[in-house]
Design an enzyme around this catalytic site. Structure first.
Site, PDB file in Angstrom:
ATOM      1  CG  HIS A   1      -1.980   1.222   1.108  1.00 17.57           C
ATOM      2  ND1 HIS A   1      -2.257   1.755   2.464  1.00 17.57           N
ATOM      3  CD2 HIS A   1      -2.907   1.549   0.290  1.00 17.57           C
ATOM      4  CE1 HIS A   1      -3.160   2.584   2.102  1.00 17.57           C
ATOM      5  NE2 HIS A   1      -3.520   2.471   0.903  1.00 17.57           N
TER       6      HIS A   1
ATOM      7  CG  HIS B   1      -3.519   8.933   0.065  1.00 20.93           C
ATOM      8  ND1 HIS B   1      -4.483   9.740   0.986  1.00 20.93           N
ATOM      9  CD2 HIS B   1      -4.472   7.779  -0.061  1.00 20.93           C
ATOM     10  CE1 HIS B   1      -5.470   9.033   1.197  1.00 20.93           C
ATOM     11  NE2 HIS B   1      -5.713   7.845   0.485  1.00 20.93           N
TER      12      HIS B   1
END
Length: 294
Positions: free
Chosen positions: A41, A83
């Site tokens: 991730h 992100h």
């Protein structure tokens, strides 16, 4: 076209495409007979600043083949890997540009973003790590012989980012047959964005982030090869409902669960039959799968 699940191994062996996949000795198999793919991730976000080259390099050193990232666009139209909508959490933007709250990615030029320190927030040894452009990120993934689960982040904020991202992928050699079949998945929380990606390049593997109601899954199967829900939404019944459908490439839909960081949860979701597990600690997940039959 379908990417078949295998466990991540340090050698980075290529993923098979046939229905038959041979598992390494001791691998924990999902209920459909294949060990889940292990995906780092944002690289290896538990061990290095997320979405940086340092993070994917850390994943490589851990023997992790698949990495996930997030793509957004700067004020001057450049694609970067980050992100959050805001630069505030993972850079020193507040210090360098104190009067530009809320410090959104789309309000800064690439030149300004390249001045930011994207590593010190995570640890002193990462001081000076930068926010990478998508081009630099793709080159590093290629250099590391890794594979990419690429998320278009908040595409509704960046009109046309689907076409632009595919142009960048093509420019950097990521839309040839080998990459499309073995090394690339494009995902998003935005269904309309995924529809555009599928229309622009039907050969690509696409994944919807979220857990649509079972009754709506056939609609997603028209343009998605994967349904990728948060792990809290994963049940045996939901996995079965996803697997009962075929996607646009006429293969059974896959399901990648996120974000799983411990051994008990890894074994739980592997037993439920997920096809992939996205983790901040991909080495922990990998080791749990490898040891699962002991």
């Amino acid at each position: 076209m379908r990417i078949r699940p295998v466990t991540t191994v340090a050698t980075g062996a290529l993923m098979g495409l046939s229905a038959l996949v041979l598992l390494p000795a001791g691998a924990q198999a999902a209920s459909h007979g294949h060990a889940p793919v292990v995906v780092g991730h944002r690289g290896a976000a538990a061990y290095a600043p997320e979405n940086t080259l340092a993070s994917i390099d850390t994943a490589r050193r851990l023997g992790i083949t698949w990495v996930e990232n997030d793509v957004q666009r700067t004020k001057d139209g450049q694609l970067v890997v980050l992100h959050d909508t805001s630069l505030a959490r993972t850079t020193n933007v507040r210090k360098l540009f104190p009067r530009r709250s809320p410090w959104n990615v789309g309000a800064f030029t690439l030149h300004e973003i390249e001045k930011l320190d994207a590593g010190s927030w995570f640890g002193a040894k990462f001081k000076g790590v930068r926010v990478p452009t998508l081009r630099k990120y793709l080159n590093e993934v290629d250099h590391n012989r890794q594979r990419l689960l690429m998320e278009l982040k908040n595409p509704e904020l960046y009109p046309g980012i689907e076409r632009q991202a595919l142009q960048e992928l093509r420019r950097d050699g990521w839309l040839d047959r080998r990459h499309i079949k073995h090394r690339l998945i494009v995902q998003s929380f935005n269904a309309d964005s995924l529809k555009k990606v599928h229309q622009l390049n039907p050969a690509l593997t696409t994944g919807f982030l979220g857990s649509p109601p079972v009754a709506d899954l056939p609609k997603y199967a028209r343009f998605c090869d994967q349904i990728n829900p948060p792990h809290t939404a994963v049940t045996h019944q939901y996995v079965h409902a996803v697997h009962a459908l075929r996607g646009p490439h006429r293969y059974r839909l896959d399901l990648f669960a996120w974000t799983v960081d411990d051994r008990p949860s890894t074994l739980k979701y592997a037993d439920l039959g997920v096809d992939g597990i996205i983790s901040n600690k991909p080495d922990v997940v990998r080791d749990a799968l490898d040891d699962g039959d002991d």
